[in-house]
Design a protein around this motif. Structure first.
Motif, PDB file in Angstrom:
ATOM      1  N   UNK A 209      -5.573   8.828  -3.226  1.00 62.18           N
ATOM      2  CA  UNK A 209      -6.753   7.979  -3.390  1.00 62.18           C
ATOM      3  C   UNK A 209      -7.279   7.615  -2.005  1.00 62.18           C
ATOM      4  N   UNK A 210      -8.567   7.860  -1.762  1.00 64.05           N
ATOM      5  CA  UNK A 210      -9.131   7.402  -0.500  1.00 64.05           C
ATOM      6  C   UNK A 210      -9.373   5.906  -0.582  1.00 64.05           C
ATOM      7  N   UNK A 211      -8.733   5.173   0.305  1.00 59.95           N
ATOM      8  CA  UNK A 211      -8.840   3.715   0.285  1.00 59.95           C
ATOM      9  C   UNK A 211      -9.779   3.197   1.363  1.00 59.95           C
ATOM     10  N   UNK A 212     -10.358   4.088   2.143  1.00 67.39           N
ATOM     11  CA  UNK A 212     -11.310   3.672   3.159  1.00 67.39           C
ATOM     12  C   UNK A 212     -11.269   4.573   4.366  1.00 67.39           C
ATOM     13  N   UNK A 213     -11.594   3.981   5.515  1.00 61.82           N
ATOM     14  CA  UNK A 213     -11.546   4.658   6.811  1.00 61.82           C
ATOM     15  C   UNK A 213     -10.846   3.736   7.807  1.00 61.82           C
ATOM     16  N   UNK A 214     -10.262   4.330   8.823  1.00 63.49           N
ATOM     17  CA  UNK A 214      -9.612   3.531   9.870  1.00 63.49           C
ATOM     18  C   UNK A 214     -10.650   2.946  10.822  1.00 63.49           C
TER      19      UNK A 214
ATOM     20  N   UNK B 186      -3.089  -1.611   6.059  1.00 65.12           N
ATOM     21  CA  UNK B 186      -3.935  -0.417   6.191  1.00 65.12           C
ATOM     22  C   UNK B 186      -5.204  -0.468   5.354  1.00 65.12           C
ATOM     23  N   UNK B 187      -5.256  -1.333   4.341  1.00 62.76           N
ATOM     24  CA  UNK B 187      -6.459  -1.481   3.534  1.00 62.76           C
ATOM     25  C   UNK B 187      -7.455  -2.462   4.145  1.00 62.76           C
ATOM     26  N   UNK B 188      -7.052  -3.106   5.223  1.00 57.17           N
ATOM     27  CA  UNK B 188      -7.913  -4.077   5.873  1.00 57.17           C
ATOM     28  C   UNK B 188      -8.523  -3.537   7.152  1.00 57.17           C
ATOM     29  N   UNK B 189      -8.806  -4.446   8.083  1.00 57.50           N
ATOM     30  CA  UNK B 189      -9.405  -4.067   9.356  1.00 57.50           C
ATOM     31  C   UNK B 189      -8.335  -3.609  10.342  1.00 57.50           C
ATOM     32  N   UNK B 190      -8.691  -2.635  11.152  1.00 61.19           N
ATOM     33  CA  UNK B 190      -7.828  -2.165  12.221  1.00 61.19           C
ATOM     34  C   UNK B 190      -8.348  -2.713  13.547  1.00 61.19           C
ATOM     35  N   UNK B 191      -7.476  -2.735  14.544  1.00 58.50           N
ATOM     36  CA  UNK B 191      -7.816  -3.318  15.841  1.00 58.50           C
ATOM     37  C   UNK B 191      -8.904  -2.523  16.547  1.00 58.50           C
ATOM     38  N   UNK B 192      -9.462  -3.114  17.594  1.00 59.33           N
ATOM     39  CA  UNK B 192     -10.320  -2.348  18.493  1.00 59.33           C
ATOM     40  C   UNK B 192      -9.470  -1.354  19.281  1.00 59.33           C
ATOM     41  N   UNK B 193     -10.081  -0.334  19.878  1.00 59.07           N
ATOM     42  CA  UNK B 193      -9.307   0.714  20.553  1.00 59.07           C
ATOM     43  C   UNK B 193      -8.465   0.198  21.717  1.00 59.07           C
ATOM     44  N   UNK B 194      -7.260   0.746  21.782  1.00 57.73           N
ATOM     45  CA  UNK B 194      -6.382   0.585  22.944  1.00 57.73           C
ATOM     46  C   UNK B 194      -6.369   1.945  23.634  1.00 57.73           C
TER      47      UNK B 194
END
Length: 510
Positions: free
Chosen positions: A67-72, A122-130
Motif C-alpha cells: 500500500x502506498x502510504x505517501x512520499x518521504x 514513517x506515515x508522518x513528516x520527515x526531517x529536512x535534509x541532512x
C-alpha cells in the motif's frame, strides 16, 4: 472430528504459505527499491527522479501486497527540483530502521548531492535534509553498536565512511572497499551482516539489459572483501533468461522477514513491442536461500519470473486501495505527481467542489527544466484504459496525455473549441484537428496494448469515437533514454483553465 479440524487447519496454513504471487509486486515506474523491517511491518521506497513529491513510500505485512502510504519528500525544503528532466532529481534511495528511528538516504542529482532525512513515524513528516559530504550516488546506511556507516560509489568503486546520521558529519576518512567484479557502473551498495560476515551487495552493468547483482564478504566491515565465486547472484543477461519478459534486473536490496526467511527486492522492466519498455523499471520480489558456503542464492537460479506460483510466501495480508480518482477530497491521492516543484496556485480542489481545476501557464509539456500545469500518475499495465471527464474555459489547451518527457508525449486535447491530437517525438511534432467540440463537458480516453496507444473521445461518456493511434515504442526508454516511465496525465497550457470531474484508470485483460 477435532483431529480432522486440526489436520484441515494445518494443510490450509501450508496452502496459504505456498500460494505464490505475481511479479512485479509494485507496478509501473518504481525503480531502485529499498526495504526495511520494523517488527512485522515492512516499508519500501523507490526512486522518483524529476517528480514531486519525491520518494514513494509503501507499507506491507507480507512483502507481496503493498500500500502506498505517501512520499518521504513532501516539502520544497526537502526537495528542490525542476521538471522536464528525466535524468535529474532523486536517485536510488535507501530506507533503514534503527533504534525506533527511520532513515532515508538518497541523492538529489539536481541539488547538492547526497543527503538523509529521518522520522519516528514513517506515515508522518520527515526531517529536512541532512547533507552528506561523501560523493557518488546510491548511498546506503548500515547501523551497528552505535555506529552508522555509509557507502556510496564515487570514482567507480564502493567507498565506506562512518557518519553522524543526525548532523551528517563524517567521522572517518572515506575508504575504497570494493570495485565489483569488473562490470561497468558499480552502484547501489548495501551492507548486511550474517553469521559474523559482512556482506556487500552491489549492482553492475548499468541499469539496462546487462544489469546484474553481485556480492562480496569480509570479516571486517572495512574489508578486504572477497567476491562470491558464483557472481552474479541475479541477472537476466544469460541464456536462461533470454526469453523472459522481464529484463534489466538489478539494483537489489535484501531483508530477513519476521519468520526468518530471506527475500530480495529488485528492479526490472517488462518488455513489449519488440524489446521496448514504456512502464519504466518496476519492483520485483524473489526468495533468497543461503548455501552451505554461506552465500545467498536468489530464486534458485538467479532469475525472477512474472508468475511465482510455486514460491512459499508469508501469510497474505490484503491492503486497501488508496488511489483517489474522483477529486472529492481536500488533497490529491498519493498516486499523483507533478514534474518538478509545482506552481501551487495553478491547481485547486476547492474552487469547484468535486473537481480538480488546472490553470494553464506559459510552460508547456514540450518545455525542459520547468514545471508545466500537469499532474500525472504512473502507467502500471501494458494493457490499460484511462478516462477523464473535463470542461475547459479560455483559449488555451487542456486534455489528457501519455507523457514520458518533454520530447516524448502523446496528447488528446481541446484547443479553443476544437478537439486535436498531438504527437511529440523528439524534434518531430504532428498536430491534427479532429472535430469541433460544443461547449460543455467532454470525455477523453487513452487505451493501450503492447503495440499502440489509442485515443478516443465522447460527448456523453457512452459512445466513444477514435481520434488516432500511435506506436508505444516512441515513448519507450530505448527510444528516449532517461530513468523514468510513462505517466498518464491531465494538463492545461496557455490562457484559461480546465475542470476535471474524475479520472479513472483500469487495467485491461491481457
Amino acid at each position: 472430528m477435532k483431529n480432522l479440524f486440526h489436520l484441515f487447519f494445518f494443510f490450509a496454513c501450508i496452502a496459504c504459505h505456498a500460494q505464490g504471487y505475481q511479479n512485479p509486486v509494485i507496478r509501473g515506474f518504481h525503480p531502485d527499491p529499498s526495504i526495511c523491517r520494523a517488527g512485522s511491518d515492512y516499508y519500501l521506497v523507490t526512486s522518483s527522479f524529476e517528480y514531486f513529491p519525491g520518494v514513494p513510500l509503501f507499507h506491507s505485512r507480507d512483502l507481496v501486497n503493498w500500500e502506498q502510504i505517501g512520499h518521504v519528500l513532501t516539502r520544497e525544503s526537502q526537495l528542490k527540483i525542476k521538471g522536464g528532466n528525466i535524468w535529474g532529481g532523486i536517485y536510488a534511495p535507501t530506507i533503514r530502521y534503527n533504534d525506533s528511528i527511520y532513515y532515508m538516504i538518497t541523492t538529489n542529482n539536481s541539488d547538492k548531492g547526497n543527503f538523509l532525512v529521518y522520522t519516528d513515524n514513517p506515515r508522518g513528516e520527515w526531517s529536512d535534509p541532512v547533507w552528506i559530504s561523501q560523493k557518488g550516488i546510491d548511498p546506503s546506511l548500515y547501523f551497528e553498536e552505535g555506529h552508522c556507516y555509509m557507502v556510496s560509489n564515487p570514482e567507480n568503486a564502493i567507498w565506506l565512511c562512518e557518519i553522524d546520521p543526525k548532523t551528517g558529519k563524517q567521522l572517518t576518512e572515506s575508504k575504497r572497499i570494493w570495485e565489483g567484479t569488473g562490470g561497468r557502473y558499480p552502484e547501489g551498495p548495501h551492507i548486511y551482516k550474517r553469521e559474523g560476515w559482512y556482506y556487500l551487495m552491489i549492482s553492475e552493468g548499468g541499469t539496462e539489459y546487462g544489469h546484474k547483482v553481485t556480492i562480496a564478504r569480509s570479516r571486517n566491515i572495512e574489508g578486504p572483501y572477497e567476491s562470491n565465486p558464483a557472481n552474479p547472484i541475479l541477472t537476466h543477461i544469460n541464456k536462461n533468461a533470454q526469453d523472459n519478459p522481464i529484463q534489466g534486473v538489478g539494483h537489489a536490496d535484501m531483508i530477513q522477514a519476521h519468520d526468518g526467511s530471506w527475500w530480495l527486492v529488485c528492479l526490472g522492466f517488462r518488455t513489449q513491442s519488440g524489446q521496448h519498455h514504456v512502464l519504466g523499471r518496476e519492483t520485483f520480489l524473489a526468495p533468497v536461500c543461503w548455501n552451505k558456503n554461506g552465500w545467498p542464492e536468489v530464486n534458485g537460479n538467479g532469475t525472477v519470473s512474472l508468475d511465482m506460483k510455486n514460491t512459499k510466501t508469508l501469510p497474505q495480508v490484503k491492503l486497501k486501495d488508496t488511489s483517489d480518482q474522483n477529486f472529492n477530497g481536500s488533497r490529491l491521492g498519493v498516486e499523483w505527481n507533478w514534474t518538478g516543484n509545482p506552481i501551487k496556485e495553478n491547481y485547486s480542489l476547492t474552487e469547484r467542489k468535486g473537481f480538480l481545476r488546472i490553470r494553464g501557464s506559459a510552460n508547456k509539456l514540450d518545455d525542459f527544466n520547468c514545471s508545466p500545469s500537469f499532474i500525472g500518475r504512473r502507467q502500471e499495465d501494458i494493457d490499460f484504459q484511462a478516462t477523464t471527464k473535463m470542461q475547459k474555459e479560455g483559449n488555451g489547451n487542456a486534455g489528457i496525455t501519455a507523457y514520458l518527457c518533454p520530447s516524448a508525449h502523446y496528447d488528446l486535447l481541446i484547443s479553443g473549441n476544437k478537439l486535436k491530437i498531438r504527437y511529440r517525438m523528439g524534434m518531430l511534432l504532428h498536430e491534427k484537428e479532429i472535430c469541433k467540440i460544443p461547449e460543455g463537458t467532454v470525455h477523453l480516453r487513452i487505451e493501450a496494448n503492447a503495440d499502440v496507444y489509442t485515443f478516443l473521445y465522447s460527448p456523453d461518456g457512452i459512445h466513444y469515437t477514435e481520434a488516432g493511434q500511435m506506436d508505444t515504442r516512441y515513448l519507450s526508454s530505448e527510444t528516449n533514454g532517461g530513468f523514468t516511465g510513462v505517466y498518464l496525465g491531465l494538463f492545461a497550457e496557455g490562457k484559461g483553465h480546465a475542470d476535471f470531474d474524475w479520472f479513472e484508470y483500469m487495467p485491461l485483460c491481457q
